[in-house]
Write an enzyme that holds these catalytic residues in place. Structure first.
Site, PDB file in Angstrom:
ATOM      1  N   ILE A 158       0.878  -1.173   0.000  1.00 26.36           N
ATOM      2  CA  ILE A 158       0.000   0.000   0.000  1.00 26.36           C
ATOM      3  C   ILE A 158       0.907   1.212   0.000  1.00 26.36           C
ATOM      4  O   ILE A 158       1.918   1.226   0.709  1.00 26.36           O
ATOM      5  CB  ILE A 158      -0.972   0.011   1.210  1.00 26.36           C
ATOM      6  CG1 ILE A 158      -1.838   1.287   1.195  1.00 26.36           C
ATOM      7  CG2 ILE A 158      -0.264  -0.162   2.527  1.00 26.36           C
ATOM      8  CD1 ILE A 158      -3.003   1.258   2.179  1.00 26.36           C
ATOM      9  N   ALA A 159       0.591   2.187  -0.807  1.00 24.68           N
ATOM     10  CA  ALA A 159       1.411   3.410  -0.829  1.00 24.68           C
ATOM     11  C   ALA A 159       0.563   4.588  -1.270  1.00 24.68           C
ATOM     12  O   ALA A 159      -0.312   4.465  -2.134  1.00 24.68           O
ATOM     13  CB  ALA A 159       2.596   3.242  -1.778  1.00 24.68           C
TER      14      ALA A 159
ATOM     15  N   GLU B  49       3.058  -7.919   5.887  1.00 25.12           N
ATOM     16  CA  GLU B  49       4.403  -7.715   6.426  1.00 25.12           C
ATOM     17  C   GLU B  49       4.755  -6.255   6.275  1.00 25.12           C
ATOM     18  O   GLU B  49       4.422  -5.643   5.258  1.00 25.12           O
ATOM     19  CB  GLU B  49       5.447  -8.545   5.654  1.00 25.12           C
ATOM     20  CG  GLU B  49       5.471 -10.005   6.018  1.00 25.12           C
ATOM     21  CD  GLU B  49       4.698 -10.836   5.012  1.00 25.12           C
ATOM     22  OE1 GLU B  49       4.323 -10.289   3.949  1.00 25.12           O
ATOM     23  OE2 GLU B  49       4.450 -12.021   5.286  1.00 25.12           O
TER      24      GLU B  49
ATOM     25  N   ASN C 224       9.397   0.785   9.842  1.00 20.62           N
ATOM     26  CA  ASN C 224       8.302   1.593   9.280  1.00 20.62           C
ATOM     27  C   ASN C 224       7.214   1.811  10.324  1.00 20.62           C
ATOM     28  O   ASN C 224       6.121   1.250  10.272  1.00 20.62           O
ATOM     29  CB  ASN C 224       7.732   0.909   8.027  1.00 20.62           C
ATOM     30  CG  ASN C 224       6.793   1.811   7.248  1.00 20.62           C
ATOM     31  OD1 ASN C 224       6.420   2.885   7.715  1.00 20.62           O
ATOM     32  ND2 ASN C 224       6.403   1.368   6.060  1.00 20.62           N
TER      33      ASN C 224
ATOM     34  N   TYR D 150      -1.739   0.725  10.846  1.00 21.08           N
ATOM     35  CA  TYR D 150      -2.336  -0.619  10.949  1.00 21.08           C
ATOM     36  C   TYR D 150      -2.902  -0.852  12.353  1.00 21.08           C
ATOM     37  O   TYR D 150      -3.961  -1.459  12.509  1.00 21.08           O
ATOM     38  CB  TYR D 150      -1.295  -1.684  10.604  1.00 21.08           C
ATOM     39  CG  TYR D 150      -0.727  -1.554   9.203  1.00 21.08           C
ATOM     40  CD1 TYR D 150      -1.519  -1.140   8.138  1.00 21.08           C
ATOM     41  CD2 TYR D 150       0.618  -1.838   8.938  1.00 21.08           C
ATOM     42  CE1 TYR D 150      -0.998  -1.014   6.856  1.00 21.08           C
ATOM     43  CE2 TYR D 150       1.148  -1.713   7.658  1.00 21.08           C
ATOM     44  CZ  TYR D 150       0.332  -1.297   6.629  1.00 21.08           C
ATOM     45  OH  TYR D 150       0.845  -1.165   5.364  1.00 21.08           O
TER      46      TYR D 150
HETATM   47  C1  LIG Z   1       1.631   4.244   5.237  1.00 22.89           C
HETATM   48  C2  LIG Z   1       0.916   5.261   4.340  1.00 22.89           C
HETATM   49  C3  LIG Z   1       0.141   4.519   3.240  1.00 22.89           C
HETATM   50  C4  LIG Z   1      -0.092   6.055   5.213  1.00 22.89           C
HETATM   51  O1  LIG Z   1      -0.806   6.923   4.363  1.00 22.89           O
HETATM   52  P1  LIG Z   1      -1.171   8.417   4.805  1.00 22.89           P
HETATM   53  O2  LIG Z   1      -2.218   8.913   3.883  1.00 22.89           O
HETATM   54  O3  LIG Z   1       0.063   9.235   4.906  1.00 22.89           O
HETATM   55  O4  LIG Z   1      -1.738   8.179   6.286  1.00 22.89           O
HETATM   56  P2  LIG Z   1      -2.984   8.917   6.960  1.00 22.89           P
HETATM   57  O5  LIG Z   1      -2.866  10.397   6.783  1.00 22.89           O
HETATM   58  O6  LIG Z   1      -4.246   8.287   6.497  1.00 22.89           O
HETATM   59  O7  LIG Z   1      -2.728   8.577   8.497  1.00 22.89           O
HETATM   60  C5  LIG Z   1      -3.220   7.365   9.054  1.00 22.89           C
HETATM   61  C6  LIG Z   1      -2.419   7.032  10.283  1.00 22.89           C
HETATM   62  O8  LIG Z   1      -1.098   6.665   9.915  1.00 22.89           O
HETATM   63  C7  LIG Z   1      -0.185   7.103  10.941  1.00 22.89           C
HETATM   64  N1  LIG Z   1       0.668   8.165  10.405  1.00 22.89           N
HETATM   65  C8  LIG Z   1       0.544   8.796   9.224  1.00 22.89           C
HETATM   66  N2  LIG Z   1       1.548   9.685   9.058  1.00 22.89           N
HETATM   67  C9  LIG Z   1       2.308   9.601  10.172  1.00 22.89           C
HETATM   68  C10 LIG Z   1       3.522  10.247  10.593  1.00 22.89           C
HETATM   69  N3  LIG Z   1       4.116  11.180   9.844  1.00 22.89           N
HETATM   70  N4  LIG Z   1       4.055   9.888  11.799  1.00 22.89           N
HETATM   71  C11 LIG Z   1       3.464   8.948  12.558  1.00 22.89           C
HETATM   72  N5  LIG Z   1       2.317   8.292  12.207  1.00 22.89           N
HETATM   73  C12 LIG Z   1       1.757   8.623  11.024  1.00 22.89           C
HETATM   74  C13 LIG Z   1      -1.045   7.668  12.051  1.00 22.89           C
HETATM   75  O9  LIG Z   1      -1.406   6.607  12.922  1.00 22.89           O
HETATM   76  C14 LIG Z   1      -2.237   8.167  11.283  1.00 22.89           C
HETATM   77  O10 LIG Z   1      -3.386   8.313  12.057  1.00 22.89           O
HETATM   78  P3  LIG Z   1      -3.519   9.618  13.022  1.00 22.89           P
HETATM   79  O11 LIG Z   1      -3.258  10.801  12.150  1.00 22.89           O
HETATM   80  O12 LIG Z   1      -4.936   9.560  13.529  1.00 22.89           O
HETATM   81  O13 LIG Z   1      -2.492   9.483  14.095  1.00 22.89           O
HETATM   82  C15 LIG Z   1       1.906   6.281   3.736  1.00 22.89           C
HETATM   83  O14 LIG Z   1       2.669   6.846   4.772  1.00 22.89           O
HETATM   84  C16 LIG Z   1       2.859   5.688   2.720  1.00 22.89           C
HETATM   85  O15 LIG Z   1       2.556   5.579   1.527  1.00 22.89           O
HETATM   86  N6  LIG Z   1       4.069   5.302   3.170  1.00 22.89           N
HETATM   87  C17 LIG Z   1       5.086   4.754   2.259  1.00 22.89           C
HETATM   88  C18 LIG Z   1       4.741   3.361   1.801  1.00 22.89           C
HETATM   89  C19 LIG Z   1       4.584   2.418   2.973  1.00 22.89           C
HETATM   90  O16 LIG Z   1       5.278   2.509   3.975  1.00 22.89           O
HETATM   91  N7  LIG Z   1       3.645   1.473   2.819  1.00 22.89           N
HETATM   92  C20 LIG Z   1       3.411   0.441   3.797  1.00 22.89           C
HETATM   93  C21 LIG Z   1       4.093  -0.814   3.360  1.00 22.89           C
HETATM   94  S1  LIG Z   1       3.746  -2.170   4.479  1.00 22.89           S
END
Ligand SMILES: CC(C)(COP(=O)(O)OP(=O)(O)OC[C@H]1O[C@@H](n2cnc3c(N)ncnc32)[C@H](O)[C@@H]1OP(=O)(O)O)[C@@H](O)C(=O)NCCC(=O)NCCS
Length: 151
Positions: A75-76, A109, A114, A121
């Site tokens: 997921i990204a 996984e 991360n 999650y």
């Molecule tokens: C993981 C990912 C998909 C989350 O997407 P996102 O749109 O940025 O996340 P959201 O804004 O919906 O936030 C959801 C939750 O994620 C966590 N989160 C998001 N950004 C965060 C940050 N900078 N620091 C800590 N927690 C964070 C928090 O728990 C947040 O909920 P909260 O705001 O109520 O605390 C995104 O960071 C991403 O693409 N990361 C790179 C790829 C990756 O790591 N994929 C997972 C592979 S297993």
């Protein structure tokens, strides 16, 4: 007033260029586009989705149903759209999809380092089930296995 229109839909072949952009902006070793192509065309069991904002692809998620376990392949979200709850909305819809397709568990996984993804999650009730040592072939990092019941 123009309202932002967030949508999750099935990934199509014509999305691959934009999915590749999300992937390249996210990972040092991005999946090449032919992997996504094969997942869409040759793997009848794979379920891939894109998240769009006003028709622009901003993220994606893949899932393999293995018996009754929905295994998240990846997921990204594009970095420009992170931290705005779009990842959470995408993940929620994938969980709902798995639930409505008879899956009993969702598992994945995630890199040990991360913590951002792990926190997301955990918000959905996923808990740690164990560690896969040296899981990532590029740098040998351990993976944390996480899962949740979605019955
Ligand atoms: C993981 C990912 C998909 C989350 O997407 P996102 O749109 O940025 O996340 P959201 O804004 O919906 O936030 C959801 C939750 O994620 C966590 N989160 C998001 N950004 C965060 C940050 N900078 N620091 C800590 N927690 C964070 C928090 O728990 C947040 O909920 P909260 O705001 O109520 O605390 C995104 O960071 C991403 O693409 N990361 C790179 C790829 C990756 O790591 N994929 C997972 C592979 S297993």
């Amino acid at each position: 007033m123009l309202m932002d229109n967030f949508l999750v839909r099935k990934m199509e072949i014509h999305d691959l260029l934009n999915v590749g952009r999300v992937e390249a902006a996210t990972y040092d070793n991005p999946w090449p586009q032919d992997i996504f192509f094969r997942e869409l065309v040759e793997n009848e069991h794979a379920h891939y989705f894109v998240a769009t904002l006003n028709d622009v692809v901003i993220g994606y998620c893949g899932m393999w149903p293995v018996v009754d376990d929905a295994q998240i392949t990846n997921i990204a979200m594009h970095p420009s759209y992170r931290g705005q709850k779009f990842g959470e909305k995408l993940f929620r819809q994938i969980m709902d999809y798995g639930m409505h397709h008879g899956m009993k568990r969702l598992s994945l996984e995630v890199r040990k380092s991360n913590t951002v993804a792990q926190r997301m999650y955990q918000k959905f009730g996923l808990v740690r089930a164990g560690i896969r040592k040296n899981y990532y072939t590029d740098d040998g990092e351990d993976a944390v296995v996480m899962w949740v019941s979605i019955e």
